[in-house]
Design a protein around this motif. Structure first.
Motif, PDB file in Angstrom:
ATOM      1  N   ALA A  68       0.829  -1.206   0.000  1.00  0.00           N
ATOM      2  CA  ALA A  68       0.000   0.000   0.000  1.00  0.00           C
ATOM      3  C   ALA A  68       0.865   1.257   0.000  1.00  0.00           C
ATOM      4  N   LEU A  69       1.959   1.244   0.741  1.00  0.00           N
ATOM      5  CA  LEU A  69       2.865   2.396   0.748  1.00  0.00           C
ATOM      6  C   LEU A  69       3.487   2.611  -0.617  1.00  0.00           C
ATOM      7  N   LEU A  70       3.793   1.534  -1.335  1.00  0.00           N
ATOM      8  CA  LEU A  70       4.320   1.666  -2.694  1.00  0.00           C
ATOM      9  C   LEU A  70       3.296   2.327  -3.615  1.00  0.00           C
ATOM     10  N   VAL A  71       2.023   1.960  -3.452  1.00  0.00           N
ATOM     11  CA  VAL A  71       0.961   2.579  -4.259  1.00  0.00           C
ATOM     12  C   VAL A  71       0.922   4.082  -3.989  1.00  0.00           C
ATOM     13  N   HIS A 125      -9.385  -1.636   6.918  1.00  0.00           N
ATOM     14  CA  HIS A 125     -10.079  -0.375   7.141  1.00  0.00           C
ATOM     15  C   HIS A 125      -9.144   0.723   7.627  1.00  0.00           C
ATOM     16  N   GLY A 126      -7.850   0.438   7.728  1.00  0.00           N
ATOM     17  CA  GLY A 126      -6.898   1.472   8.090  1.00  0.00           C
ATOM     18  C   GLY A 126      -6.713   2.460   6.954  1.00  0.00           C
ATOM     19  N   THR A 127      -6.237   3.651   7.287  1.00  0.00           N
ATOM     20  CA  THR A 127      -6.100   4.715   6.293  1.00  0.00           C
ATOM     21  C   THR A 127      -5.178   4.322   5.151  1.00  0.00           C
ATOM     22  N   ILE A 128      -4.046   3.687   5.457  1.00  0.00           N
ATOM     23  CA  ILE A 128      -3.045   3.380   4.435  1.00  0.00           C
ATOM     24  C   ILE A 128      -3.583   2.380   3.425  1.00  0.00           C
ATOM     25  N   VAL A 129      -4.065   1.242   3.896  1.00  0.00           N
ATOM     26  CA  VAL A 129      -4.513   0.182   2.986  1.00  0.00           C
ATOM     27  C   VAL A 129      -5.819   0.565   2.294  1.00  0.00           C
ATOM     28  N   HIS A 130      -6.747   1.143   3.038  1.00  0.00           N
ATOM     29  CA  HIS A 130      -8.036   1.520   2.454  1.00  0.00           C
ATOM     30  C   HIS A 130      -7.848   2.488   1.288  1.00  0.00           C
ATOM     31  N   ASN A 131      -6.999   3.496   1.469  1.00  0.00           N
ATOM     32  CA  ASN A 131      -6.773   4.463   0.398  1.00  0.00           C
ATOM     33  C   ASN A 131      -5.993   3.865  -0.762  1.00  0.00           C
ATOM     34  N   ALA A 132      -5.116   2.903  -0.475  1.00  0.00           N
ATOM     35  CA  ALA A 132      -4.400   2.230  -1.566  1.00  0.00           C
ATOM     36  C   ALA A 132      -5.366   1.424  -2.428  1.00  0.00           C
ATOM     37  N   VAL A 168      -1.254  -3.595 -21.187  1.00  0.00           N
ATOM     38  CA  VAL A 168      -0.217  -4.052 -20.248  1.00  0.00           C
ATOM     39  C   VAL A 168      -0.296  -3.302 -18.920  1.00  0.00           C
ATOM     40  N   PRO A 169      -0.288  -1.949 -18.914  1.00  0.00           N
ATOM     41  CA  PRO A 169      -0.407  -1.270 -17.609  1.00  0.00           C
ATOM     42  C   PRO A 169      -1.736  -1.565 -16.915  1.00  0.00           C
ATOM     43  N   ARG A 170      -2.813  -1.742 -17.691  1.00  0.00           N
ATOM     44  CA  ARG A 170      -4.100  -2.034 -17.069  1.00  0.00           C
ATOM     45  C   ARG A 170      -4.059  -3.354 -16.307  1.00  0.00           C
ATOM     46  N   TRP A 171      -3.528  -4.387 -16.935  1.00  0.00           N
ATOM     47  CA  TRP A 171      -3.469  -5.690 -16.268  1.00  0.00           C
ATOM     48  C   TRP A 171      -2.444  -5.692 -15.144  1.00  0.00           C
ATOM     49  N   ALA A 172      -1.380  -4.902 -15.279  1.00  0.00           N
ATOM     50  CA  ALA A 172      -0.403  -4.797 -14.191  1.00  0.00           C
ATOM     51  C   ALA A 172      -1.051  -4.174 -12.951  1.00  0.00           C
ATOM     52  N   VAL A 173      -1.790  -3.082 -13.163  1.00  0.00           N
ATOM     53  CA  VAL A 173      -2.473  -2.438 -12.040  1.00  0.00           C
ATOM     54  C   VAL A 173      -3.524  -3.365 -11.449  1.00  0.00           C
ATOM     55  N   TYR A 174      -4.247  -4.034 -12.324  1.00  0.00           N
ATOM     56  CA  TYR A 174      -5.283  -4.952 -11.839  1.00  0.00           C
ATOM     57  C   TYR A 174      -4.656  -6.080 -11.015  1.00  0.00           C
ATOM     58  N   GLY A 175      -3.494  -6.550 -11.455  1.00  0.00           N
ATOM     59  CA  GLY A 175      -2.806  -7.596 -10.711  1.00  0.00           C
ATOM     60  C   GLY A 175      -2.406  -7.134  -9.319  1.00  0.00           C
ATOM     61  N   VAL A 176      -1.921  -5.893  -9.205  1.00  0.00           N
ATOM     62  CA  VAL A 176      -1.565  -5.348  -7.899  1.00  0.00           C
ATOM     63  C   VAL A 176      -2.804  -5.208  -7.019  1.00  0.00           C
ATOM     64  N   LEU A 177      -3.909  -4.777  -7.624  1.00  0.00           N
ATOM     65  CA  LEU A 177      -5.171  -4.652  -6.873  1.00  0.00           C
ATOM     66  C   LEU A 177      -5.617  -6.000  -6.329  1.00  0.00           C
ATOM     67  N   VAL A 178      -5.567  -7.027  -7.173  1.00  0.00           N
ATOM     68  CA  VAL A 178      -5.958  -8.371  -6.727  1.00  0.00           C
ATOM     69  C   VAL A 178      -5.029  -8.859  -5.623  1.00  0.00           C
ATOM     70  N   LEU A 179      -3.724  -8.598  -5.774  1.00  0.00           N
ATOM     71  CA  LEU A 179      -2.768  -9.033  -4.757  1.00  0.00           C
ATOM     72  C   LEU A 179      -3.036  -8.356  -3.419  1.00  0.00           C
ATOM     73  N   LEU A 180      -3.230  -7.039  -3.443  1.00  0.00           N
ATOM     74  CA  LEU A 180      -3.499  -6.328  -2.189  1.00  0.00           C
ATOM     75  C   LEU A 180      -4.816  -6.779  -1.580  1.00  0.00           C
ATOM     76  N   ASP A 181      -5.797  -7.022  -2.425  1.00  0.00           N
ATOM     77  CA  ASP A 181      -7.083  -7.517  -1.940  1.00  0.00           C
ATOM     78  C   ASP A 181      -6.920  -8.858  -1.241  1.00  0.00           C
ATOM     79  N   GLN A 182      -6.149  -9.759  -1.850  1.00  0.00           N
ATOM     80  CA  GLN A 182      -5.960 -11.071  -1.259  1.00  0.00           C
ATOM     81  C   GLN A 182      -5.133 -11.011   0.019  1.00  0.00           C
ATOM     82  N   LEU A 183      -4.140 -10.111   0.050  1.00  0.00           N
ATOM     83  CA  LEU A 183      -3.320  -9.979   1.247  1.00  0.00           C
ATOM     84  C   LEU A 183      -4.132  -9.490   2.438  1.00  0.00           C
ATOM     85  N   THR A 184      -5.171  -8.699   2.179  1.00  0.00           N
ATOM     86  CA  THR A 184      -5.985  -8.150   3.269  1.00  0.00           C
ATOM     87  C   THR A 184      -7.249  -8.944   3.532  1.00  0.00           C
TER      88      THR A 184
END
Length: 426
Positions: free
Chosen positions: A84-87, A222-229, A259-275
Motif C-alpha cells: 500500500a505504501l508503494l501505491v 479499514h486502516g487509512t493506508i490500505v483503504h486508500n491504496a 499491459v499497464p491495465r493488467w499490471a495495475v489490476y494484478g496489484v489490486l488483486v494481490l493487495l485484496d488477497q493480502l488483506t
C-alpha cells in the motif's frame, strides 16, 4: 369456539407436511426444500469465483483456529501495508513529477499541459482522510448532544480495550460501522436505526462491542493506508479501462493500455488477497469483543438479528410506499413518521423462530456468495455459540440509561424517519 388450525402443505421433494405462513417463505425443515429461494447469482468471471473460494477457505481456517484455541494470526498484514505504501509512493511521484515539469517547462504549452495532467491525476488519487456528512442529511451527534449514549459507548470501549468515539452519525440502514475522519483521525460511529431499533439493550451493547472492537484489534483493511491504496488502485483500473465502443484511435489506445491495465489490476488483486484474511480475522476478533461487552448470548442473538437486514429494508420501503399512496396530505406523512420505528420494532419482533432457522440455513448455503470480506454469518455465530467458556455481560444498561438514550435519539429518529418516508418509496 374451535381454534383454527395452522395451514400446511406437502413438501414437493420429500412429501412431509410443512407449515404455511403467508408472511414468510414456505420451506421444509426435513429436506431443506425452498430454504433459499432468492439465492444470489453465480460470480461473474473466474477472478471473482476464485476470490470467493479463497474467502471461504480463509473463513473456515480462521474458524477452526479460533475454536481450537490457537491465535488468529495474520502474517500478510505487514506485506499488505508495504504494498500500500508503494501505491501511495507512485501517487507522490506523479505529484513531484508534475511540479518538476511545470517548473522546468515554463513558457511551453506542452510542459504546462503535461505537468497539469500529472498533478490532476495525483490530486484525484490522493489519500482521503474522510469527513462527517452534512448534518442536514444525516444527524450528527456529539457528546453534548447525547451524554448517555456516549457514556455507554465509553463504557463498552473500556471493556474491549480502546477509547470511545468523537461523533455518532445516525442513519436509517440496518447496519453499523466505525471509521475515522480528518487530519486528527477522530473517530465516528455510523449508527443505523434500522438495526438499533430492533435490538434489545444488551444486543445493542454487543453491537457497540463489535464495532469498537475494530479499533482495538487494528483492522488492516479499514486502516487509512490500505483503504486508500485499494481506492487508488480501483481508480487506476477505471482510468485504464478500455472504451466499450472504440473508434480506430481509441482501439489503438486500448491496446497500448492493456499491459499497464493488467499490471495495475494484478496489484489490486494481490493487495485484496493480502488483506482478505486480515479483514476476516478482524471480524472474528470483533465478535469476541461483542461477547465480552454484552455477553456471548447477546452476541449470538445479534448474529440472528443481522440476518434480518433485508427484512428491515423491505419494511422501511413498505412504510414509505404506504405513506405516499395515502395521498400528499402532510398529516398522513406526519403520522407515518411518528410511529415508524415503533412499528418496525413490533413487526421484526413478531418474526417466529422458524423464520430465523430458515435464514440461518440460507446463510450457511450462501457462504461468501454475498460478501466475501466478512466470514459467513453461520461461522461467526457458530464460533460464538460453541465457545468453551461463554462470557457474561460486562456492561449492563439499566432501564433509566436506556430511556435516557432513547430520549437523546428522539430528534435524530424523527429526522431520519422523515427521510425514509420521503425517499424510500423510489
Amino acid at each position: 369456539m374451535e381454534t383454527a388450525r395452522p395451514q400446511a402443505k406437502l413438501c414437493p421433494d420429500c412429501g412431509r407436511d410443512v407449515p404455511v405462513d403467508p408472511r414468510f417463505v414456505t420451506w421444509c425443515a426435513a429436506c431443506g426444500w425452498n430454504v433459499d429461494p432468492g439465492a444470489p447469482q453465480a460470480p461473474e468471471g473466474r477472478l471473482e469465483a476464485l476470490r470467493r473460494q479463497l474467502a471461504r477457505r480463509h473463513g473456515e481456517q480462521l474458524y477452526a483456529e479460533g475454536v481450537d484455541g490457537r491465535p488468529l494470526k495474520d502474517a500478510s498484514s505487514v506485506l499488505a501495508r508495504a504494498l500500500a505504501l508503494l501505491v501511495h509512493a507512485v501517487t507522490l511521484g506523479l505529484a513531484v513529477a508534475g511540479v518538476v515539469i511545470l517548473v522546468g517547462g515554463i513558457g511551453t504549452f506542452s510542459g504546462w499541459a503535461l505537468g497539469a495532467v500529472l498533478l490532476g491525476i495525483a490530486f484525484v488519487l490522493r489519500p482521503r482522510l474522510g469527513s462527517l456528512p452534512d448534518s442536514g442529511e444525516e444527524p450528527v451527534l456529539y457528546r453534548a448532544d447525547a451524554p448517555s449514549l456516549f457514556g455507554l459507548i465509553d463504557e463498552v470501549a473500556a471493556v474491549v480495550g480502546t477509547r470511545g468515539v468523537d461523533a455518532v452519525v445516525v442513519g436509517a440502514e440496518a447496519n453499523a460501522a466505525v471509521s475515522t475522519y480528518g487530519i486528527r483521525r477522530r473517530r465516528v460511529l455510523w449508527l443505523g436505526l434500522g438495526l438499533w431499533t430492533v435490538l434489545t439493550p444488551r444486543q445493542r451493547v454487543a453491537l457497540l462491542g463489535h464495532e469498537l472492537g475494530h479499533y482495538a484489534n487494528g483492522d488492516t483493511r479499514h486502516g487509512t493506508i490500505v483503504h486508500n491504496a485499494l481506492r487508488s488502485l480501483s481508480l487506476w483500473v477505471y482510468f485504464l479501462s478500455p472504451e466499450p465502443h472504440p473508434t480506430m484511435a481509441e482501439r489503438l489506445a486500448n491496446y497500448l493500455m492493456a499491459v499497464p491495465r493488467w499490471a495495475v489490476y494484478g496489484v489490486l488483486v494481490l493487495l485484496d488477497q493480502l488483506t482478505l484474511r486480515a479483514t476476516q480475522r478482524a471480524e472474528y476478533l470483533a465478535d469476541e469483543a461483542a461477547a465480552r461487552a454484552g455477553s456471548t448470548e447477546a452476541a449470538v442473538e445479534l448474529m440472528d438479528r443481522i440476518l434480518l437486514t433485508d427484512s428491515v429494508a423491505l419494511e422501511l420501503r413498505r412504510e414509505s410506499v404506504a405513506a405516499q399512496t395515502k395521498g400528499r396530505a402532510s398529516a398522513s406523512r406526519d403520522e407515518a413518521e411518528r410511529g415508524l420505528w415503533d412499528r418496525l420494532a413490533e413487526r421484526i419482533g413478531a418474526i417466529p423462530e422458524r423464520e430465523y432457522e430458515r435464514l440461518r440455513r440460507a446463510a450457511a448455503l450462501r457462504g461468501h456468495a454475498v460478501d466475501s470480506t466478512h466470514p459467513p454469518t453461520h461461522l461467526r455465530r457458530g464460533r460464538l455459540a460453541e465457545a468453551a467458556a461463554p462470557h457474561p455481560a460486562a456492561v449492563r444498561p439499566t432501564e433509566d440509561s436506556t430511556a435516557a438514550i432513547e430520549a437523546e435519539l428522539a430528534g435524530a429518529r424523527s429526522r431520519v424517519a422523515r427521510r425514509v418516508i420521503r425517499d424510500y418509496a423510489g
